[in-house]
Enzyme design. Structure first.
Site, mmCIF file in Angstrom:
data_model
loop_
_atom_site.group_PDB
_atom_site.id
_atom_site.type_symbol
_atom_site.label_atom_id
_atom_site.label_comp_id
_atom_site.label_asym_id
_atom_site.label_seq_id
_atom_site.Cartn_x
_atom_site.Cartn_y
_atom_site.Cartn_z
ATOM 1 C CE1 TYR A 61 -16.900 -39.048 -47.659
ATOM 2 C CE2 TYR A 61 -18.198 -41.250 -47.673
ATOM 3 C CZ TYR A 61 -18.240 -39.770 -47.955
ATOM 4 O OH TYR A 61 -19.156 -39.261 -48.353
ATOM 5 C CE1 TYR A 125 -10.650 -37.369 -45.999
ATOM 6 C CE2 TYR A 125 -9.410 -35.066 -46.049
ATOM 7 C CZ TYR A 125 -9.387 -36.530 -46.374
ATOM 8 O OH TYR A 125 -8.199 -36.969 -46.464
#
Length: 294
Positions: A61, A125
């Site tokens: 991702y 992230y």
């Protein structure tokens, strides 16, 4: 060698698959349709059927800003998905190469980060990628963690392609000049992963093209080389700006240059300079630049 590549349809994954196939290895290229890494049972079934010697885990991702609000989705792919591959690779007796990122560091220093420096990710992230690192280390006995940064290649969206589009269409283009890192050509990174995977030299590696620059300096080089190699029509005037002028949901590390100590101490050849990688990337685009920009 039997090699399973996750994220095989992505920017890095496609060059990794090409590198292994060109070297004569048996490759199982897995995109989302072929392998849902968030499904442990499916991961185990695929490993049992293929019996890989090595897994190159490129799937991730990577929507840095979206992750700030989609925390569940980011952890599902980058942490749970990596856990599933780590468990499955261990059961299959395979090596696992986990692709990580400079975002595991906060970027607040002014010297390059060594492989075993303390991490301190500030974005969701970065936190999810660090979680993947920890799960790889704790669940596998044969692992490589390879951190990289500022990746660009022919197959997928990236900074170089974005700048080529914008500098053709906009009268003025402002680019951040207070974030420093190392651009990395996917072909060079894939070649290193191929070499690394054929060894038993496990551990953490920093693998970027050598040298460093700011985003503004990178853009200057893109325009200069594109004008020379592609005869690219540049109408934009380039101006430096600060990160503060363009606030984003996810914090960016201001200085994320990665030191390549593990590459040197383990006897590998360092990756080429980033400017050389950029020129080879543009050379590969020469026959039809628009094909790769659309």
């Amino acid at each position: 060698m039997r090699v399973l590549v996750t994220g095989a349809g992505g920017q890095l994954g496609r060059d990794v698959v090409a590198a292994y196939e060109e070297a004569g290895h048996d490759v199982l290229a897995c995109g989302r349709k072929e392998l849902d890494i968030t499904n442990l049972d499916q991961c185990q079934r695929v490993m049992t059927a293929f019996q890989p010697d090595c897994i190159v885990h490129c799937a991730a991702y990577t929507a840095v800003d979206a992750a700030e609000s989609d925390i569940y989705g980011a952890y599902l792919v980058n942490a749970v998905g990596t856990r599933n591959l780590a468990v499955s690779s261990e059961q299959a007796g395979a090596k696992l190469i986990y692709i990580s990122t400079d975002y595991v560091f906060d970027g607040k220093g002014n010297v390059p980060y060594y492989e075993y420096d303390a991490v301190s990710p500030e974005s969701v992230y970065g936190q999810t990628k660090h979680a993947g690192e920890r799960l790889t280390q704790s669940l596998c006995s044969r692992w490589f963690i390879v951190r990289t940064s500022w990746v660009f290649g022919l197959h997928g969206a990236n900074f170089v392609k974005t700048m080529l589009k914008l500098t053709r269409d906009k009268p003025v283009l402002q680019v951040v000049d207070d974030q420093k890192g190392s651009p990395t050509y996917t072909v060079d990174l894939a070649a290193f992963l191929l070499e690394l995977s054929q060894t038993e030299k496990y551990g953490i590696y920093h693998a970027t093209n050598s040298g460093a620059c700011t985003w503004y300096e990178f853009t200057q080089a893109i325009l200069e080389d594109a004008a020379e190699q592609l005869h690219w029509p540049v109408t934009a005037r380039l101006e430096p700006c600060t990160t503060a002028q363009f606030p984003r949901p996810a914090p960016r590390p201001a200085h994320s240059v990665l030191e390549h100590m593990s590459i040197r101490t383990n006897g590998f050849k360092d990756l080429p300079p980033w400017r050389e990688g950029l020129r080879r990337f543009l050379l590969a685009m020469q026959h039809d630049p628009e094909l790769y920009l659309n």
